[in-house]
Design an enzyme around this catalytic site. Structure first.
Site, PDB file in Angstrom:
ATOM      1  N   ARG A   1       0.387  -1.045  -0.040  1.00  0.00           N
ATOM      2  CA  ARG A   1      -0.084   0.413   0.306  1.00  0.00           C
ATOM      3  C   ARG A   1       0.810   1.402  -0.125  1.00  0.00           C
ATOM      4  O   ARG A   1       0.603   2.445  -0.651  1.00  0.00           O
ATOM      5  CB  ARG A   1      -0.559   0.051   1.733  1.00  0.00           C
ATOM      6  CG  ARG A   1      -1.520   1.656   0.902  1.00  0.00           C
ATOM      7  CD  ARG A   1      -3.116   1.339   3.050  1.00  0.00           C
ATOM      8  NE  ARG A   1      -2.263   1.126   3.637  1.00  0.00           N
ATOM      9  CZ  ARG A   1      -1.584   0.911   4.477  1.00  0.00           C
ATOM     10  NH1 ARG A   1      -1.268   2.354   4.511  1.00  0.00           N
ATOM     11  NH2 ARG A   1      -1.477   0.833   5.634  1.00  0.00           N
TER      12      ARG A   1
ATOM     13  N   TYR B   1     -18.644  14.634 -15.076  1.00  0.00           N
ATOM     14  CA  TYR B   1     -18.319  13.759 -15.788  1.00  0.00           C
ATOM     15  C   TYR B   1     -19.371  12.770 -13.853  1.00  0.00           C
ATOM     16  O   TYR B   1     -19.257  13.502 -12.695  1.00  0.00           O
ATOM     17  CB  TYR B   1     -17.627  12.617 -14.612  1.00  0.00           C
ATOM     18  CG  TYR B   1     -17.389  10.892 -14.497  1.00  0.00           C
ATOM     19  CD1 TYR B   1     -17.717  10.270 -15.679  1.00  0.00           C
ATOM     20  CD2 TYR B   1     -17.220  10.833 -13.576  1.00  0.00           C
ATOM     21  CE1 TYR B   1     -18.460   9.691 -15.182  1.00  0.00           C
ATOM     22  CE2 TYR B   1     -16.896   8.909 -13.645  1.00  0.00           C
ATOM     23  CZ  TYR B   1     -17.399   8.824 -13.906  1.00  0.00           C
ATOM     24  OH  TYR B   1     -18.100   7.237 -14.088  1.00  0.00           O
TER      25      TYR B   1
ATOM     26  N   ASP C   1      -8.509  17.756 -14.514  1.00  0.00           N
ATOM     27  CA  ASP C   1      -9.805  15.983 -14.747  1.00  0.00           C
ATOM     28  C   ASP C   1      -8.797  16.112 -16.628  1.00  0.00           C
ATOM     29  O   ASP C   1      -9.397  16.820 -16.922  1.00  0.00           O
ATOM     30  CB  ASP C   1     -10.191  15.930 -14.484  1.00  0.00           C
ATOM     31  CG  ASP C   1     -10.331  14.636 -15.020  1.00  0.00           C
ATOM     32  OD1 ASP C   1     -10.257  14.334 -16.025  1.00  0.00           O
ATOM     33  OD2 ASP C   1     -12.084  13.691 -14.872  1.00  0.00           O
TER      34      ASP C   1
ATOM     35  N   LYS D   1      -9.181   5.284 -19.477  1.00  0.00           N
ATOM     36  CA  LYS D   1      -9.410   5.454 -20.559  1.00  0.00           C
ATOM     37  C   LYS D   1      -7.921   5.529 -21.622  1.00  0.00           C
ATOM     38  O   LYS D   1      -6.972   4.550 -21.710  1.00  0.00           O
ATOM     39  CB  LYS D   1     -10.157   6.544 -20.371  1.00  0.00           C
ATOM     40  CG  LYS D   1     -11.476   6.985 -19.308  1.00  0.00           C
ATOM     41  CD  LYS D   1     -12.333   5.726 -19.804  1.00  0.00           C
ATOM     42  CE  LYS D   1     -13.344   6.048 -19.024  1.00  0.00           C
ATOM     43  NZ  LYS D   1     -13.481   6.529 -17.382  1.00  0.00           N
TER      44      LYS D   1
END
Length: 381
Positions: free
Chosen positions: A47, A99, A171, A196
């Site tokens: 992590r 979004y 973004d 994407k």
């Protein structure tokens, strides 16, 4: 310093093994050995850091000309981490056409926890300037909005925001660092849904943040390590591999998009096309030409009132009806009922997202085949 296309292929490759492997190994290890008690080690627990993840984070930082990259398990995890830089009582100016998942995060999760938001049309820099308050700490927006492809100026917004000592968080999923580098234009934090275009193959989910300064890097790392939504080694390797062909894929996405736009412009059943370079007299065209190297592979169009958008997309045979974008295969959706369904209809219509709006993520197939598929679907409505 090597050029961008070379960085795509050769960036972020530490020489950490003695095998001669040309690719970074996939380190499937959740924990790492200490040489002895009290040793100062680079990795101790997955992590907190993993060599495979570090490699793709490093290449993304290099591509964005940033200080450091941070890979997350999804685009929404990256967006959450970026907005976690702010605390209750902080005011954030946010784009009014964002979004749908970001809309839900802001309204259902962050507002009830004490963060304040004002939605503005970020294409209108005067409106952005007028929205600042004494407690404004940041501006968050998409330079190219989804699904209407409106373009906002990173340069102008960053200039206004920094006059108020506010962070600029961008973004930039639609353009990628191949077409635009927001940090070079004045942004402080850039993020991507790496699911994407960066990944490009619809085979994993990922998010990426790149920061401009070490101070911001330390803050984002604290969020990443505390919340823990990190990218696993296998997916980090897939992302690294996808990035290697980003330039080739983006060029083909744009070439195909331009051919499809030419077809749609001549189709009498299409009432409007949304793409930054479609109207050369528009503000979108001016900004994209000033601040980017291209407009990307997503376009939207409205069919005329009275025509059935559902029947149209259900009639497509080659183009796949699915959410997401930036993949090798072409994907189509009706935003009102798919990607933006969380947004109440009055808000959605105010944003300009009508039931007749169709978004097309143009893939890498032959453009003639895509146009033929669109043509036969138009014949059915």
């Amino acid at each position: 310093m090597v050029k961008f296309n070379t960085l795509l292929v050769r960036g972020g490759r530490p020489d950490d093994n003695s095998t001669g492997a040309v690719n970074v190994p996939i380190y499937n290890s959740s924990t790492f050995r200490y040489p002895k008690l009290g040793s100062d080690v680079k990795w101790d627990y997955e992590r907190s850091g993993n060599p495979t993840r570090d490699a793709v984070e490093e290449v993304c930082a290099e591509l964005e000309n940033g200080d450091r990259g941070f890979a997350f398990s999804s685009g929404m995890a990256a967006i959450h981490a970026a907005l976690a830089l702010f605390k209750p009582g902080d005011h954030i100016i946010i784009g009014d056409n964002i979004y749908g998942g970001t809309f839900r995060l802001v309204n259902d999760f962050l507002k009830p926890r004490g963060l304040e938001f004002t939605e503005v049309d970020t294409q209108n820099v005067d409106a952005v300037a007028a929205a600042f308050k004494p407690n404004t700490k940041g501006v968050y927006f998409e330079p190219v909005t989804n699904p209407l492809l409106k373009v906002s100026s990173v340069k102008q917004i960053a200039k206004v925001a920094h006059q108020h000592d506010a962070l600029v968080v961008v973004d930039n999923t639609f353009l990628t660092p191949y077409l635009q580098k927001p940090l070079d234009l004045g942004a402080d934090v850039v993020l991507h849904s790496a699911t994407k275009y960066l990944g490009g193959h619809s085979d994993f989910t990922a998010g990426m943040i790149v920061t401009k300064t070490k101070e911001l890097s330390d803050r984002v790392y604290a969020v990443q390590n505390t919340i823990g939504a990190v990218l696993a080694p296998q997916e980090a390797n897939l992302l690294r591999r996808g990035i290697q062909t980003l330039n080739l894929r983006m060029d083909r996405h744009i070439q195909n998009a331009e051919k499809i736009i030419a077809y749609l412009e001549s189709n009498p059943k299409v009432s409007r096309i949304y793409y930054p370079t479609a109207d050369k007299s528009s503000q979108d065209y001016k900004i994209i030409n000033d601040e980017a190297e291209g407009a990307g592979g997503v376009l939207s169009f409205e069919i005329k009132d009275g025509l059935d958008a559902a029947k149209f997309v259900n009639s497509l045979q080659l183009i796949i009806l699915a959410v997401s974008l930036g993949a090798a295969e072409s994907l189509v959706e009706v935003p009102a009922f798919m990607s933006h369904f969380e947004i109440p209809k009055p808000e959605r219509l105010k944003m300009g997202i009508k039931d007749e709006l169709i978004r097309l993520s143009v893939g890498l197939e032959d453009a003639d085949d895509l146009i033929a598929d669109l043509d036969q679907a138009f014949d059915k409505i």
